[in-house]
Design an enzyme around this catalytic site. Sequence first.
Site, short mmCIF file in Angstrom:
data_model
loop_
_atom_site.label_atom_id
_atom_site.label_comp_id
_atom_site.label_asym_id
_atom_site.label_seq_id
_atom_site.Cartn_x
_atom_site.Cartn_y
_atom_site.Cartn_z
N PRO A 88 8.77 26.84 6.92
CA PRO A 88 10.10 26.23 6.94
C PRO A 88 10.23 25.08 5.93
O PRO A 88 11.34 24.66 5.59
CB PRO A 88 10.23 25.70 8.37
CG PRO A 88 9.25 26.50 9.17
CD PRO A 88 8.11 26.78 8.23
N GLU A 115 0.76 25.96 14.25
CA GLU A 115 1.66 24.97 13.64
C GLU A 115 1.55 24.95 12.11
O GLU A 115 2.06 24.04 11.45
CB GLU A 115 1.39 23.57 14.20
CG GLU A 115 1.64 23.43 15.69
CD GLU A 115 3.06 23.86 16.08
OE1 GLU A 115 4.03 23.34 15.51
OE2 GLU A 115 3.17 24.75 16.96
N ARG A 153 12.50 46.41 -3.13
CA ARG A 153 13.66 47.23 -3.51
C ARG A 153 14.15 46.96 -4.93
O ARG A 153 14.98 47.70 -5.42
CB ARG A 153 14.77 47.12 -2.46
CG ARG A 153 15.23 45.73 -2.13
CD ARG A 153 15.86 45.68 -0.76
NE ARG A 153 17.01 46.58 -0.65
CZ ARG A 153 18.15 46.43 -1.32
NH1 ARG A 153 18.30 45.41 -2.14
NH2 ARG A 153 19.12 47.29 -1.18
N ASP A 168 24.54 45.89 -5.05
CA ASP A 168 24.36 45.16 -3.80
C ASP A 168 25.08 43.83 -3.76
O ASP A 168 25.38 43.23 -4.78
CB ASP A 168 22.88 44.83 -3.60
CG ASP A 168 22.14 45.99 -3.01
OD1 ASP A 168 22.79 46.96 -2.62
OD2 ASP A 168 20.90 45.91 -2.97
C1 4G0 Z 1 4.30 26.81 8.89
C2 4G0 Z 1 8.29 30.69 7.80
C3 4G0 Z 1 4.44 28.17 9.10
C4 4G0 Z 1 4.67 25.91 9.86
C5 4G0 Z 1 7.21 30.70 8.66
C6 4G0 Z 1 5.29 27.73 11.31
C7 4G0 Z 1 9.71 30.14 9.60
C8 4G0 Z 1 9.54 30.41 8.29
C9 4G0 Z 1 4.91 28.62 10.32
C10 4G0 Z 1 5.18 26.37 11.09
C11 4G0 Z 1 7.42 30.41 9.98
C12 4G0 Z 1 10.73 30.40 7.36
C13 4G0 Z 1 5.70 24.06 11.78
C14 4G0 Z 1 5.86 25.92 13.41
C15 4G0 Z 1 5.07 30.08 10.57
N1 4G0 Z 1 8.66 30.15 10.44
N2 4G0 Z 1 11.82 29.75 7.76
N3 4G0 Z 1 6.43 30.36 10.92
N4 4G0 Z 1 5.58 25.44 12.09
O1 4G0 Z 1 10.67 30.98 6.30
#
Ligand code: 4G0
Length: 245
Positions: A88, A115, A153, A168
């Site tokens: 994220p 995490e 794709r 697209d």
């Molecule tokens: C790193 C990507 C990776 C930290 C991966 C979770 C959402 C996305 C992950 C966390 C993901 C996205 C802090 C929980 C694995 N979630 N939005 N999960 N934490 O691309």
Amino acid sequence: MKWGVITLFPTMVADALAHGVIGRAMQRGLVNIITFNPRAHATDLHQTVDDRPYGGGPGMLMKVETLRASIAEARQTLPEALVIYLSPQGEPLTQSVVKELAERPEVILVCGRYEGIDERVIELDVDYEISLGDFVLSGGEPAAIAVLDAVGRLVPGVLGHASSAVEDSFSDGLLDCPHYTRPEEIAGLKVPDVLLSGHHGDIARWRRKQALGRTWLRRSEILEKQELSDEDQLLLDEFIRESKP
Ligand code: 4G0
């Protein structure tokens, strides 16, 4: 194109991509997915792949040694690859990032669990951090599947020209126009007359106007980044005029 995926759940990624156009592309040898499991590098009795965060608090991180050994193994197999971590905190994925990735002969995606991963592993072993958007998944695998689907794709030959990526949504930077199939009426809702008219010029103009109008209604920030042609501006003005009561 060769893809490596670092994941504690290799079958999740391999199975998901075995369907549809990407699955067919794999059978035809246009794309190739190799998974690497950090657990294969665990040395203790319990095959540990997680570890506790310094500073305490809830949740675990991926264990550094097993993760780094797995990334190193993937790099040996795919020496040309860019290593991408899905989190994220990453740069938001857009169709233009997808296009850049499709130019690469090899890509390695790192799927976090728990995490996430130690910041120093990002510094040392990761080239780019990418996010699918402002939400949290329980692991990076669904994000990796989405990235590889989007990139796959665009690989030449993967889509038949009937479903060409050129037409697209986003290929021209706008949301897609609405689509209709049989029957002509569903619960009182009719297919727009123009689509039944057989006038290809009118149909193309209607579709462009809907694409512009929907982008204006739903994603105005996309339009702000674009310079519209005079023709597009007229179509959008018409849409806006007609959308007012
Ligand atoms: C790193 C990507 C990776 C930290 C991966 C979770 C959402 C996305 C992950 C966390 C993901 C996205 C802090 C929980 C694995 N979630 N939005 N999960 N934490 O691309």
